[in-house]
Motif scaffolding. Sequence first.
Motif, PDB file in Angstrom:
ATOM      1  N   PRO A 248       0.817  -1.213   0.000  1.00 22.18           N
ATOM      2  CA  PRO A 248       0.000   0.000   0.000  1.00 22.18           C
ATOM      3  C   PRO A 248       0.849   1.261   0.000  1.00 22.18           C
ATOM      4  N   TYR A 249       2.125   1.107   0.326  1.00 22.30           N
ATOM      5  CA  TYR A 249       3.073   2.233   0.264  1.00 22.30           C
ATOM      6  C   TYR A 249       4.453   1.670  -0.005  1.00 22.30           C
ATOM      7  N   THR A 250       5.438   2.549  -0.131  1.00 16.72           N
ATOM      8  CA  THR A 250       6.745   2.108  -0.627  1.00 16.72           C
ATOM      9  C   THR A 250       7.466   1.189   0.360  1.00 16.72           C
ATOM     10  N   PRO A 251       7.797  -0.018  -0.063  1.00 20.46           N
ATOM     11  CA  PRO A 251       8.551  -0.903   0.828  1.00 20.46           C
ATOM     12  C   PRO A 251      10.040  -0.583   0.784  1.00 20.46           C
ATOM     13  N   SER A 252      10.763  -1.020   1.797  1.00 22.09           N
ATOM     14  CA  SER A 252      12.219  -0.910   1.750  1.00 22.09           C
ATOM     15  C   SER A 252      12.733  -2.095   0.931  1.00 22.09           C
ATOM     16  N   ILE A 253      13.128  -1.810  -0.263  1.00 20.58           N
ATOM     17  CA  ILE A 253      13.583  -2.860  -1.192  1.00 20.58           C
ATOM     18  C   ILE A 253      14.746  -3.649  -0.572  1.00 20.58           C
ATOM     19  N   GLN A 254      15.689  -2.882   0.013  1.00 23.70           N
ATOM     20  CA  GLN A 254      16.893  -3.537   0.554  1.00 23.70           C
ATOM     21  C   GLN A 254      16.525  -4.500   1.681  1.00 23.70           C
ATOM     22  N   LEU A 255      15.604  -4.075   2.538  1.00 25.14           N
ATOM     23  CA  LEU A 255      15.211  -4.966   3.639  1.00 25.14           C
ATOM     24  C   LEU A 255      14.507  -6.216   3.134  1.00 25.14           C
ATOM     25  N   LEU A 256      13.763  -6.068   2.046  1.00 27.36           N
ATOM     26  CA  LEU A 256      13.075  -7.252   1.511  1.00 27.36           C
ATOM     27  C   LEU A 256      14.092  -8.277   0.987  1.00 27.36           C
ATOM     28  N   TYR A 257      15.106  -7.783   0.285  1.00 28.10           N
ATOM     29  CA  TYR A 257      16.147  -8.715  -0.185  1.00 28.10           C
ATOM     30  C   TYR A 257      16.918  -9.292   1.011  1.00 28.10           C
ATOM     31  N   GLY A 258      17.119  -8.455   2.018  1.00 28.10           N
ATOM     32  CA  GLY A 258      17.800  -8.956   3.229  1.00 28.10           C
ATOM     33  C   GLY A 258      16.970 -10.026   3.908  1.00 28.10           C
ATOM     34  N   LEU A 259      15.666  -9.786   3.986  1.00 26.08           N
ATOM     35  CA  LEU A 259      14.783 -10.778   4.628  1.00 26.08           C
ATOM     36  C   LEU A 259      14.817 -12.091   3.859  1.00 26.08           C
ATOM     37  N   ARG A 260      14.838 -11.974   2.536  1.00 23.47           N
ATOM     38  CA  ARG A 260      14.896 -13.209   1.722  1.00 23.47           C
ATOM     39  C   ARG A 260      16.134 -14.039   2.113  1.00 23.47           C
ATOM     40  N   THR A 261      17.263 -13.358   2.221  1.00 23.29           N
ATOM     41  CA  THR A 261      18.497 -14.089   2.538  1.00 23.29           C
ATOM     42  C   THR A 261      18.482 -14.570   3.987  1.00 23.29           C
ATOM     43  N   ALA A 262      17.954 -13.741   4.889  1.00 25.78           N
ATOM     44  CA  ALA A 262      17.893 -14.150   6.299  1.00 25.78           C
ATOM     45  C   ALA A 262      17.052 -15.427   6.440  1.00 25.78           C
ATOM     46  N   LEU A 263      15.928 -15.462   5.729  1.00 29.13           N
ATOM     47  CA  LEU A 263      15.082 -16.666   5.790  1.00 29.13           C
ATOM     48  C   LEU A 263      15.797 -17.850   5.155  1.00 29.13           C
ATOM     49  N   ASP A 264      16.471 -17.603   4.034  1.00 29.52           N
ATOM     50  CA  ASP A 264      17.197 -18.699   3.373  1.00 29.52           C
ATOM     51  C   ASP A 264      18.244 -19.292   4.320  1.00 29.52           C
ATOM     52  N   LEU A 265      18.944 -18.422   5.064  1.00 29.96           N
ATOM     53  CA  LEU A 265      19.970 -18.916   5.994  1.00 29.96           C
ATOM     54  C   LEU A 265      19.332 -19.761   7.093  1.00 29.96           C
ATOM     55  N   ILE A 266      18.190 -19.305   7.591  1.00 32.65           N
ATOM     56  CA  ILE A 266      17.504 -20.046   8.662  1.00 32.65           C
ATOM     57  C   ILE A 266      17.001 -21.387   8.132  1.00 32.65           C
ATOM     58  N   PHE A 267      16.453 -21.380   6.918  1.00 33.73           N
ATOM     59  CA  PHE A 267      15.935 -22.639   6.370  1.00 33.73           C
ATOM     60  C   PHE A 267      17.091 -23.584   6.012  1.00 33.73           C
ATOM     61  N   LEU A 268      18.220 -23.018   5.592  1.00 29.92           N
ATOM     62  CA  LEU A 268      19.392 -23.861   5.278  1.00 29.92           C
ATOM     63  C   LEU A 268      19.866 -24.591   6.538  1.00 29.92           C
ATOM     64  N   GLU A 269      19.923 -23.845   7.628  1.00 32.29           N
ATOM     65  CA  GLU A 269      20.348 -24.470   8.898  1.00 32.29           C
ATOM     66  C   GLU A 269      19.229 -25.356   9.442  1.00 32.29           C
ATOM     67  N   GLY A 270      18.010 -24.988   9.149  1.00 35.14           N
ATOM     68  CA  GLY A 270      16.831 -25.694   9.676  1.00 35.14           C
ATOM     69  C   GLY A 270      16.352 -24.945  10.918  1.00 35.14           C
ATOM     70  N   LEU A 271      15.075 -24.518  10.914  1.00 35.31           N
ATOM     71  CA  LEU A 271      14.586 -23.712  12.031  1.00 35.31           C
ATOM     72  C   LEU A 271      14.786 -24.421  13.371  1.00 35.31           C
ATOM     73  N   ASP A 272      14.529 -25.717  13.395  1.00 38.86           N
ATOM     74  CA  ASP A 272      14.696 -26.432  14.678  1.00 38.86           C
ATOM     75  C   ASP A 272      16.162 -26.504  15.096  1.00 38.86           C
ATOM     76  N   ASN A 273      17.060 -26.564  14.114  1.00 42.53           N
ATOM     77  CA  ASN A 273      18.491 -26.528  14.451  1.00 42.53           C
ATOM     78  C   ASN A 273      18.896 -25.145  14.967  1.00 42.53           C
ATOM     79  N   VAL A 274      18.278 -24.115  14.395  1.00 45.11           N
ATOM     80  CA  VAL A 274      18.551 -22.751  14.858  1.00 45.11           C
ATOM     81  C   VAL A 274      18.113 -22.637  16.324  1.00 45.11           C
ATOM     82  N   ILE A 275      16.933 -23.180  16.603  1.00 49.45           N
ATOM     83  CA  ILE A 275      16.424 -23.126  17.976  1.00 49.45           C
ATOM     84  C   ILE A 275      17.340 -23.938  18.906  1.00 49.45           C
TER      85      ILE A 275
END
Length: 401
Positions: A248-275
């Motif tokens: 609905p308004y301008t997103p922070s493009i950089q944060l969205l790409y950062g979030l993509r990578t942050a999630l990828d890192l968590i999924f690579l390690e495995g959320l339960d392994n992160v925990i």
Amino acid sequence: MDPFYGPGRNQLFVPGPVNIPEPVLQAMNRNNEDYRAPPVPALTKKLLADVPKIFKSTTGTPFLFPTTGTGAWESALTNTLSPRDRIISFEMGQFSLLWIDQMKRLNFDVDVVHCEWGTGVDLEILRTKLEADKEHKVKAICCVHNETATGVTNNLAAIRTVIDDCMHPALFLVDGVSSVCAIDFRMDEWGVDVALTGSQKALSLPTGLGIVCASPKALEATKTAKSLRVFFDWNDYLKFYKLGTYWPYTPSIQLLYGLRTALDLIFLEGLDNVIARHTRLGRATRLAVEAWGLKNCTQREEWYSDTVTAVVIPPYIDSTEIVKRAWKRYNLSLGLGLNKVAGKVFRIGHLGNLNELQLLGCLSGVEMVLKDIGYPVKLGSGVAAAAAYLQMTTPLIASRV
Ligand SMILES: Cc1ncc(COP(=O)(O)O)c(C=O)c1O
């Protein structure tokens, strides 16, 4: 040039904001884009599909607000409640206190349960209050999962059981700012109606995203919730979700790409392994504190936090001096004691993209500072206790097995 620059890496051990991993920094190092051209909606669509996973939800609807945890609180409250609605909430540290302050300023009728700082939700008090509320005047129970000021983790499953035992229809709104992606959080299983977090904590991103996940019951509640809301209105987002443009308004493009990578890192390690990694780091820290002969601010083991440890120091030492000296002499950033525990505790944040050896570096720094400041610590004692435990428990790195 930073006039305070110190050699080597700053050891950032405040309980948020935390270290940003290199792949995330690289992903964010990019130009702005037209967010209406196809790549950003495509990126957003995938993010919205993946974000509920960090809350362990398959039924929740996510919202990514350009805000902080405080804005995410406001979004949770104003989208689901009406002015003067009654809320039960527990004050047990600086962040639960601030959320309650926000509730009052937003004109809700807050029944505040004051807990001693260092303790968590008293389930019997909650039960008594809900049983007495025959007319269901209480519309929401708000709880900070992990109170970052004291290092207290509340048992959300037990709170849900009390709500269910009392057959109470109140919404269950949970601040997961310093728990999500680090401490077990099961939104669907525990019947959490709104879960929220901030990007600068265990997701290890810069500050700037308030991440909210709403259950179907919470979405239903927006239809009758009369609180004034504009910037944080879920309906504006839902309208754009339907259009497939998402924002609905301008997103922070950089944060969205950062979030993509942050999630990828968590999924690579495995959320339960992160925990599990956070469980190890939390335990190792507590072993060190014990070896130093110091006390944990958290009064019972059931509330021990795996993301932050608030260490109580003897009354003849001002904990602020520990934090100052750690930064000035060892380039180590520790968390201050806040409000009621100012001067009495210092905090070690052990959350986010962090490994065992980094933690040991921090613990060795804390030992040196304690000695500097006149506390009789045996150098190496805490590090040895933590290392002995970590050496036994650290698994191979999941991606390198
Ligand atoms: C548990 C908790 N909730 C909420 C907040 C507020 O978040 P923010 O500072 O991002 O607004 C914090 C900040 O540390 C926190 O620890």
